[in-house]
Design a protein around this motif. Structure first.
Motif, PDB file in Angstrom:
ATOM      1  N   ALA A 195      14.945  55.853  44.388  1.00 41.74           N
ATOM      2  CA  ALA A 195      14.649  57.244  44.059  1.00 41.74           C
ATOM      3  C   ALA A 195      13.185  57.645  44.513  1.00 41.74           C
ATOM      4  CB  ALA A 195      14.794  57.334  42.470  1.00 41.74           C
ATOM      5  N   GLY A 230      12.336  60.598  47.220  1.00 36.91           N
ATOM      6  CA  GLY A 230      11.879  61.855  46.862  1.00 36.91           C
ATOM      7  C   GLY A 230      10.599  62.149  47.837  1.00 36.91           C
ATOM      8  N   VAL A 274      14.437  66.592  42.643  1.00 40.04           N
ATOM      9  CA  VAL A 274      15.577  66.365  41.462  1.00 40.04           C
ATOM     10  C   VAL A 274      15.920  64.495  41.601  1.00 40.04           C
ATOM     11  CG1 VAL A 274      17.984  66.283  41.305  1.00 40.04           C
ATOM     12  CG2 VAL A 274      16.456  68.580  41.583  1.00 40.04           C
ATOM     13  N   VAL A 275      15.880  64.149  43.019  1.00 42.04           N
ATOM     14  CA  VAL A 275      16.306  62.687  42.927  1.00 42.04           C
ATOM     15  C   VAL A 275      15.191  61.874  42.656  1.00 42.04           C
ATOM     16  CG1 VAL A 275      16.980  61.054  44.607  1.00 42.04           C
ATOM     17  CG2 VAL A 275      17.960  63.092  44.770  1.00 42.04           C
ATOM     18  N   ILE A 306      12.149  62.690  40.617  1.00 41.42           N
ATOM     19  CA  ILE A 306      11.809  62.540  39.335  1.00 41.42           C
ATOM     20  C   ILE A 306      12.748  62.108  38.461  1.00 41.42           C
ATOM     21  CG2 ILE A 306      10.901  63.964  37.534  1.00 41.42           C
ATOM     22  CD1 ILE A 306       8.775  63.517  39.724  1.00 41.42           C
ATOM     23  N   GLY A 307      14.313  62.758  38.810  1.00 47.43           N
ATOM     24  CA  GLY A 307      15.279  62.043  38.089  1.00 47.43           C
ATOM     25  C   GLY A 307      15.652  60.884  38.005  1.00 47.43           C
ATOM     26  N   GLY A 308      15.420  60.037  39.237  1.00 47.17           N
ATOM     27  CA  GLY A 308      15.410  58.687  39.233  1.00 47.17           C
ATOM     28  C   GLY A 308      14.451  57.868  38.394  1.00 47.17           C
ATOM     29  N   VAL A 336      13.021  59.011  35.628  1.00 44.99           N
ATOM     30  CA  VAL A 336      13.268  59.199  34.329  1.00 44.99           C
ATOM     31  C   VAL A 336      14.260  58.510  33.952  1.00 44.99           C
ATOM     32  CG1 VAL A 336      13.839  60.986  32.808  1.00 44.99           C
ATOM     33  CG2 VAL A 336      12.098  61.374  34.391  1.00 44.99           C
ATOM     34  N   ALA A 337      15.460  58.297  34.737  1.00 46.38           N
ATOM     35  CA  ALA A 337      16.453  57.632  34.546  1.00 46.38           C
ATOM     36  C   ALA A 337      16.200  56.290  34.267  1.00 46.38           C
ATOM     37  CB  ALA A 337      17.707  57.964  35.608  1.00 46.38           C
ATOM     38  N   THR A 396       5.535  58.289  37.436  1.00 50.06           N
ATOM     39  CA  THR A 396       6.278  59.481  37.198  1.00 50.06           C
ATOM     40  C   THR A 396       5.414  60.733  37.043  1.00 50.06           C
ATOM     41  OG1 THR A 396       8.015  58.346  35.981  1.00 50.06           O
ATOM     42  CG2 THR A 396       7.750  60.768  35.810  1.00 50.06           C
ATOM     43  N   VAL A 449       5.054  63.546  40.027  1.00 47.99           N
ATOM     44  CA  VAL A 449       5.499  65.008  39.630  1.00 47.99           C
ATOM     45  C   VAL A 449       4.229  65.885  40.179  1.00 47.99           C
ATOM     46  CG1 VAL A 449       5.353  66.555  37.764  1.00 47.99           C
ATOM     47  CG2 VAL A 449       6.840  64.575  37.479  1.00 47.99           C
TER      48      VAL A 449
END
Length: 428
Positions: free
Chosen positions: A51, A55, A217-218, A220-222, A224-225, A246, A250
């Motif tokens: 991820a 990104g 989205v991918v 940061i989202g990855g 965090v997930a 992270t 960001v």
């Protein structure tokens, strides 16, 4: 006394090796690696790394793509301005040649020099413009051939005019028609193609922001997930390496978004504040010189003047609509003098009309038109320089930002894996 030797049981027989462990296949190794909580954590770590890399790489691609689009816009805009310059120089040369023709053998030396310098500048820029693309090379090659024919007709018109031969007027009219049909029109078509290229490049540059959004989205989202998943397995809420990765990612992606937005904003400002005014000024000048040439051609074609002045009026109106400030004022003053010239011609006072059309007095048509030329030329040079400089530099920060984003992405990917590996070690 004799000794009896007893045979040892099994002596001399081959004893087989003890059975070894069965061979372990690749599939079994993979299952063992990713089985249980440690295996699931390894999958989470790989997912986090992918991820982050997605990104960073996609974000860098978006930055580089916007940089390329702005470079295309700059190149097309520069070429467009050059073609507009060629049109202006040729229209100016035609205006000089037609007005000096009215003076017979006593042509103005200044107008003659202006004609030659305008033709020379147009030829040089035409050669440079032809290198832009294959389509330009083909189209502008034909334009150059037509331009040579035009200059030949002008030379013939000038030679006959100096001898007082009326055929010179026919040569000059043919030259002006040739210039309009086989030179100016093709140049306008190539300029229109450049305008479309500029518009397309700006549209492409704006589109790449959505690619950056996908990267955010991918990436940061990855991350965090992945941290949420690790928390569920380890029941520990803070993973410092992953959290730090992270935060850094960001910041890096936010910086990329700022760089991309700033570059697009600067390019849009150049397009609105410099390129558009430069194109308007150039178009105004082309139409103004064409109107000036038509003024002389109407006088050359004795008896063709009308109150409506249908050939001069649309060219002048097009020039006036795009003129501003002092240039517009001088154009209005020229129009007042032109109306007097045309009125004299309509009333049959042709010689008086010619004298006024060729006069260099302070309040003459030529004087006001020369001032318009000088004012708008300075404005155009300033606008062109600002357009070329600012548009070329609008995307300068994008490629360095893309490189930094890739480096940070690699570091964050390593940090994410390191953080998850702490939890994996707890199972050993």
């Amino acid at each position: 006394m004799s000794l009896t030797t007893m045979p040892v049981p099994g002596y001399g027989r081959t004893v087989p090796d003890p059975p070894g462990r069965p061979a372990v296949g690749l599939g079994t190794t993979v299952r063992q690696t990713f089985s249980g909580s440690p295996g699931r954590l390894r999958l989470i770590a790989i997912g986090a790394v992918l991820a982050v890399l997605f990104g960073a790489v996609v974000g860098a691609v978006a930055l580089k793509a916007r940089s390329d689009a702005l470079s295309r816009a700059s190149s097309s805009a520069t070429h467009l301005l050059r073609l507009q310059g060629v049109q202006t120089n040729l229209a100016q040369a035609d205006a000089d040649s037609t007005n000096s023709f009215l003076q017979g053998g006593l042509e103005s030396q200044a107008q003659r020099e202006n004609y030659l310098s305008s033709m020379e500048a147009a030829s040089k820029d035409l050669a440079l413009a032809a290198r832009h693309s294959q389509a330009d090379a083909e189209a502008l090659g034909e334009v150059n051939a037509a331009l040579n024919r035009y200059s030949g007709f002008v030379a013939s018109a000038r030679a006959n005019n100096r001898q007082g031969l009326s055929v010179g007027a026919s040569y000059l009219t043919t030259a002006s028609d040739l210039l309009e049909a086989d030179v100016i029109k093709p140049l306008e078509e190539r300029a229109a193609a450049d305008q479309r290229a500029v518009d397309d490049a700006f549209a492409d540059a704006a589109t790449y922001r959505w690619i950056l959004v996908l990267a955010v989205v991918v990436g940061i989202g990855g991350l965090v997930a992945a941290q949420v998943a690790v928390t569920r397995h380890s029941h520990r809420y803070v993973n410092l390496p992953a959290a730090a990765s992270t935060l850094v990612l960001v910041i890096a992606l936010a910086g990329a978004a700022v760089a991309m937005t700033t570059a697009q904003s600067q390019a849009n400002d150049v397009r609105t504040d410099s390129l558009r005014p430069a194109l308007d000024l150039s178009t105004s000048r082309v139409n103004a010189f064409q109107a000036k040439a038509q003024e002389s051609l109407t006088l050359i074609e004795q008896g063709s003047a009308t109150d409506e002045d249908p050939l001069w009026t649309p060219k002048f109106d097009a020039a006036r609509d795009l003129a501003t400030g002092e240039g517009a004022q001088e154009l209005d003053a020229y129009a007042e003098q032109h109306e007097k010239i045309n009125a004299l011609d309509v009333d049959g006072a042709w010689r008086s009309a010619v004298r006024q059309a060729t006069s260099a007095a302070d309040d003459s048509a030529n004087a006001h038109f020369t001032k318009y030329d000088e004012v708008t030329q300075k404005q155009l040079e300033s606008a062109e320089a600002k357009t070329t400089q600012d548009l070329a530099g609008a995307g300068d920060a994008l490629v360095p930002t893309a490189i930094v984003l890739l480096i940070i992405g690699l570091l964050c990917a390593g940090g994410a894996y390191w953080g998850v590996s702490f939890r994996i070690d707890e199972y050993r």
